[in-house]
Every structure is written in C-alpha cells, then in structure tokens.
Design an enzyme around this catalytic site. Sequence first.
Site, PDB file in Angstrom:
ATOM      1  N   ASP A   9      65.181  30.194 -23.238  1.00  0.00           N
ATOM      2  CA  ASP A   9      64.548  29.941 -21.959  1.00  0.00           C
ATOM      3  C   ASP A   9      63.173  30.608 -22.061  1.00  0.00           C
ATOM      4  OD1 ASP A   9      64.274  29.463 -19.112  1.00  0.00           O
ATOM      5  OD2 ASP A   9      64.597  31.621 -18.890  1.00  0.00           O
ATOM      6  N   LEU A  10      62.211  30.143 -21.289  1.00  0.00           N
ATOM      7  CA  LEU A  10      60.850  30.708 -21.415  1.00  0.00           C
ATOM      8  C   LEU A  10      60.602  31.825 -20.381  1.00  0.00           C
ATOM      9  CD1 LEU A  10      57.984  30.469 -22.713  1.00  0.00           C
ATOM     10  CD2 LEU A  10      57.469  28.772 -20.951  1.00  0.00           C
ATOM     11  N   ASP A  11      60.631  31.439 -19.081  1.00  0.00           N
ATOM     12  CA  ASP A  11      60.298  32.385 -18.011  1.00  0.00           C
ATOM     13  C   ASP A  11      61.333  33.503 -17.937  1.00  0.00           C
ATOM     14  OD1 ASP A  11      58.073  30.868 -17.077  1.00  0.00           O
ATOM     15  OD2 ASP A  11      59.425  29.516 -16.036  1.00  0.00           O
ATOM     16  N   THR A  17      56.860  35.686 -16.885  1.00  0.00           N
ATOM     17  CA  THR A  17      56.267  34.847 -15.830  1.00  0.00           C
ATOM     18  C   THR A  17      57.099  34.882 -14.555  1.00  0.00           C
ATOM     19  OG1 THR A  17      57.292  33.117 -17.108  1.00  0.00           O
ATOM     20  CG2 THR A  17      54.892  33.166 -17.104  1.00  0.00           C
ATOM     21  N   LYS A  45      65.539  32.173  -9.723  1.00  0.00           N
ATOM     22  CA  LYS A  45      65.374  32.179 -11.181  1.00  0.00           C
ATOM     23  C   LYS A  45      66.081  31.007 -11.847  1.00  0.00           C
ATOM     24  CE  LYS A  45      64.388  37.026 -11.831  1.00  0.00           C
ATOM     25  NZ  LYS A  45      64.900  38.306 -12.275  1.00  0.00           N
ATOM     26  N   SER A 114      63.391  25.048 -21.094  1.00  0.00           N
ATOM     27  CA  SER A 114      62.918  25.612 -19.824  1.00  0.00           C
ATOM     28  C   SER A 114      62.801  24.548 -18.742  1.00  0.00           C
ATOM     29  CB  SER A 114      61.538  26.240 -20.034  1.00  0.00           C
ATOM     30  OG  SER A 114      60.924  26.517 -18.801  1.00  0.00           O
ATOM     31  N   ALA A 115      63.079  24.952 -17.499  1.00  0.00           N
ATOM     32  CA  ALA A 115      62.937  24.028 -16.372  1.00  0.00           C
ATOM     33  C   ALA A 115      61.472  23.824 -15.997  1.00  0.00           C
ATOM     34  CB  ALA A 115      63.678  24.606 -15.163  1.00  0.00           C
ATOM     35  N   LYS A 145      69.033  23.094 -14.180  1.00  0.00           N
ATOM     36  CA  LYS A 145      70.108  24.014 -14.525  1.00  0.00           C
ATOM     37  C   LYS A 145      70.854  24.340 -13.237  1.00  0.00           C
ATOM     38  CE  LYS A 145      67.178  26.146 -18.076  1.00  0.00           C
ATOM     39  NZ  LYS A 145      66.393  27.313 -18.472  1.00  0.00           N
ATOM     40  N   GLU A 169      69.131  33.366 -22.214  1.00  0.00           N
ATOM     41  CA  GLU A 169      68.840  33.048 -20.810  1.00  0.00           C
ATOM     42  C   GLU A 169      68.809  34.275 -19.912  1.00  0.00           C
ATOM     43  OE1 GLU A 169      68.194  31.360 -18.206  1.00  0.00           O
ATOM     44  OE2 GLU A 169      67.982  29.342 -18.980  1.00  0.00           O
ATOM     45  N   ASP A 170      67.892  34.290 -18.927  1.00  0.00           N
ATOM     46  CA  ASP A 170      67.838  35.425 -17.991  1.00  0.00           C
ATOM     47  C   ASP A 170      68.334  35.049 -16.592  1.00  0.00           C
ATOM     48  OD1 ASP A 170      65.580  33.809 -17.290  1.00  0.00           O
ATOM     49  OD2 ASP A 170      64.750  35.515 -16.207  1.00  0.00           O
TER      50      ASP A 170
HETATM   51  C1  BG6 Z   1      62.040  28.164 -14.396  1.00  0.00           C
HETATM   52  C2  BG6 Z   1      61.806  29.368 -13.540  1.00  0.00           C
HETATM   53  O1  BG6 Z   1      61.875  28.494 -15.739  1.00  0.00           O
HETATM   54  O2  BG6 Z   1      61.123  27.120 -14.060  1.00  0.00           O
HETATM   55  C3  BG6 Z   1      61.862  28.990 -12.063  1.00  0.00           C
HETATM   56  O3  BG6 Z   1      62.788  30.360 -13.812  1.00  0.00           O
HETATM   57  C4  BG6 Z   1      60.879  27.849 -11.795  1.00  0.00           C
HETATM   58  O4  BG6 Z   1      61.560  30.129 -11.278  1.00  0.00           O
HETATM   59  C5  BG6 Z   1      61.187  26.671 -12.710  1.00  0.00           C
HETATM   60  O5  BG6 Z   1      60.965  27.431 -10.425  1.00  0.00           O
HETATM   61  C6  BG6 Z   1      60.203  25.518 -12.527  1.00  0.00           C
HETATM   62  O6  BG6 Z   1      58.926  25.926 -12.915  1.00  0.00           O
HETATM   63  P1  BG6 Z   1      57.582  25.149 -12.629  1.00  0.00           P
HETATM   64  O7  BG6 Z   1      56.580  25.900 -13.475  1.00  0.00           O
HETATM   65  O8  BG6 Z   1      57.763  23.740 -13.123  1.00  0.00           O
HETATM   66  O9  BG6 Z   1      57.308  25.220 -11.171  1.00  0.00           O
HETATM   67 MG    MG Z   2      64.252  32.208 -16.960  1.00  0.00          MG
END
Ligand code: BG6
Ligand code: MG
Length: 222
Positions: A9-11, A17, A45, A114-115, A145, A169-170
């Site tokens: 996962d990225l964030d 972030t 998250k 990542s989402a 997710k 994953e966090d």
């Molecule tokens: C996830 C984050 O990686 O991405 C969420 O943990 C975030 O907090 C989601 O809402 C969507 O991100 P973005 O950048 O497309 O708004």
């Molecule tokens: Mg995350």
Amino acid sequence: MKLKGCIFDLDGVIVDTARYHSLAWKRLADQLKIHFSEEDNERLKGVSRMDSLDIILEIGNMRLNEELRKEYASLKNRWYIEYISRMTPDEILPGSLEFIKELKEAGIKVAIGSASKNTPLILERVGMENLFDAVADGNRISKAKPDPEVFLTAAKMLGIEPVRIAVFEDAVAGVRAALNAGMICIGVGSSGILSEAHSVIPGLNKINLKKLEKIVKLSGYE
Ligand code: BG6
Ligand code: MG
C-alpha cells in the site's frame, strides 16, 4: 510455498501521506462545521475519496446532493495536491527503500496496490516512479478496499498467483482486502488496530527478507 511477490500500500506504508489526507479532510470538515476527531480519521484510512467524504458527512449528520458531494471531494483533493506537490524523497518512510531493494535483488517482484488516484504524482515526487514492477492504483479500479480488486489487479499485472504474494498494509480496510484476495498480509502500524493481519510490524524498518519468510512459514501458507 515460495514467496514470489510483495504488494505495498502507498499512503501510510511507503510514505507518510496519511497526515496530508488528514489535514485536508480536517480543513474540509472545519469548513462544513463538522467536528472530526482522531478516531474518526482512522476510519478514513484506505477508504476511497468519495467514501471518505460520505463518512465525514455521516459524522456531521449532513446530507448533500451528488453535485455538491463531487464539489467538496474535489476541493479536498485540490488542498491535498497542494500538500503532496511539495513532497521530497525525504518523506519516504524509514526502511522502505532498503527493504524493496533487498526484495528485488532476491528476485521477488514488487508492486504498489493503492486506492489513491494521486499515486503517480506521489511516486514521482519521492523519486520512486521507476522502482516498482507494477502499479495498481485508484485510476485502474472501481471497487474500494476491503474489496480485493486492487490487489488482484496488481497480482495479474505481476503475473503471480495471489497465494504467492505478501501485502503490506496500514489500514483495516486494506488488511481485509488482502485477506479477501487470498494473500498473506503484514499489518504496518499498531497491532491493536491491525489484529486481523497475519503479522504486524511497526514499520518497514523492522522487516527484512529473512523475517518475512519466517512469517510466511508460520502463517501456514506453505
Ligand atoms: C488511500 C488513502 O490510499 O487512498 C485514503 O489511505 C484515500 O485516505 C484514498 O482517501 C484515495 O486517495 P485519493 O488520493 O485518490 O483521494
Ligand atoms: Mg494506507
């Protein structure tokens, strides 16, 4: 089983972030006069942008039409982009780069799952745009997710069966997505929050390939 791939996962796993998401959502909640606590923030998250907005509106007991929902989601995203545009490679979380390089040297494929639709911008800002064998992000998927879509997409891009992949994953929703994909999952953060994962580490600076192989073995994935 032999581990062949790792999906990150990225964030909140590779880069911090999560605090920028939190700042931008807090700014929006303040504008809407919705009180938004630390615990509320945990619920956001790993959740998609629109779903996060809906959680905030639900907390504030507020209903908005489709047009306004889109407007507020893009306002939050404009603020978020202001923050992440200033990111530098210094914001890569400790141990991430070293661990990813160790995996690659051992012939294990690495991907992002990542989402976030802002994944390409973040990877570029921190100088990781050419590091991964595959990037599955919010621009490629339609189901958030805990649906396994993002991780199954990454597995397909890598050409590796899900059972031979470990996910880092966090977020609770992300841990569930990895388990729903039939992958082994390592939670990154607090073991109290991520107890459903096969194992939990405080950060990527606390893992190496040897330890990962041990976790895989103990999880009964062999
Ligand atoms: C996830 C984050 O990686 O991405 C969420 O943990 C975030 O907090 C989601 O809402 C969507 O991100 P973005 O950048 O497309 O708004
Ligand atoms: Mg995350």
